[in-house]
Motif scaffolding. Structure first.
Motif, mmCIF file in Angstrom:
data_model
loop_
_atom_site.group_PDB
_atom_site.id
_atom_site.type_symbol
_atom_site.label_atom_id
_atom_site.label_comp_id
_atom_site.label_asym_id
_atom_site.label_seq_id
_atom_site.Cartn_x
_atom_site.Cartn_y
_atom_site.Cartn_z
ATOM 1 N N GLN A 183 0.855 -1.187 0.000
ATOM 2 C CA GLN A 183 0.000 0.000 0.000
ATOM 3 C C GLN A 183 0.891 1.237 0.000
ATOM 4 O OE1 GLN A 183 -3.548 -0.152 0.214
ATOM 5 N NE2 GLN A 183 -3.215 -2.342 -0.084
ATOM 6 N N ARG A 184 0.345 2.342 -0.414
ATOM 7 C CA ARG A 184 1.023 3.631 -0.246
ATOM 8 C C ARG A 184 0.537 4.184 1.089
ATOM 9 N NH1 ARG A 184 3.525 5.223 -5.000
ATOM 10 N NH2 ARG A 184 2.735 4.191 -6.871
ATOM 11 N N PRO A 185 1.440 4.402 2.040
ATOM 12 C CA PRO A 185 0.994 4.860 3.359
ATOM 13 C C PRO A 185 0.309 6.228 3.325
ATOM 14 C CG PRO A 185 3.395 4.828 3.226
ATOM 15 C CD PRO A 185 2.873 4.220 1.964
ATOM 16 N N GLU A 186 0.633 7.014 2.308
ATOM 17 C CA GLU A 186 -0.039 8.295 2.086
ATOM 18 C C GLU A 186 0.064 8.605 0.603
ATOM 19 O OE1 GLU A 186 3.355 11.491 3.252
ATOM 20 O OE2 GLU A 186 2.426 10.425 4.923
ATOM 21 N N PRO A 187 -0.821 9.406 0.067
ATOM 22 C CA PRO A 187 -0.769 9.724 -1.368
ATOM 23 C C PRO A 187 0.611 10.274 -1.769
ATOM 24 C CG PRO A 187 -2.795 10.557 -0.405
ATOM 25 C CD PRO A 187 -1.948 10.074 0.738
ATOM 26 N N GLY A 188 1.133 9.755 -2.857
ATOM 27 C CA GLY A 188 2.428 10.195 -3.371
ATOM 28 C C GLY A 188 3.631 9.491 -2.752
ATOM 29 N N ALA A 189 3.425 8.722 -1.684
ATOM 30 C CA ALA A 189 4.531 8.001 -1.047
ATOM 31 C C ALA A 189 4.848 6.731 -1.826
ATOM 32 C CB ALA A 189 4.169 7.635 0.390
ATOM 33 N N LYS A 190 6.061 6.237 -1.681
ATOM 34 C CA LYS A 190 6.432 4.964 -2.294
ATOM 35 C C LYS A 190 5.620 3.843 -1.657
ATOM 36 C CE LYS A 190 11.259 5.515 -3.673
ATOM 37 N NZ LYS A 190 12.614 4.971 -3.468
#
Length: 96
Positions: free
Chosen positions: A32-39
């Motif tokens: 998952q992406r832990p937050e939008p735009g994160a790896k």
């Protein structure tokens, strides 16, 4: 003596190219992406079913999957529940 892997799957963020292919490859949503735009990260690494589908899809080789980590999916539900697998000990249904 070094300890084995803690989780069945590890995503090395330093090697990750942020392509997101792991997000599509994993049938159980481990990545998952832990937050939008994160790896992407192996947010639910303990839930990995060790199917290896993500490994060939990762172009940077950032994903490692291992049978050496503790994983309940390698253990029979009978073992987890402490039940005997011997059919002779199963309760009779009354059917031949």
């Amino acid at each position: 003596m070094s300890a084995g892997p803690q989780f069945p799957v590890v995503l090395d963020s330093a090697r990750c190219a942020d392509c997101g292919k792991c997000l599509d490859a994993c049938p159980t949503g481990v990545f998952q992406r832990p937050e939008p735009g994160a790896k992407p990260m192996a947010v639910f690494a303990k839930d990995c079913h060790v199917c290896f589908l993500c490994v060939p899809d990762c172009p940077s080789g950032a994903i490692t999957v291992s049978w050496e980590a503790p994983n309940l999916r390698q253990i029979s539900v009978y073992d987890v529940l402490g039940l005997d697998l011997d059919p002779a000990t199963f309760p009779s249904t009354g059917e031949p």
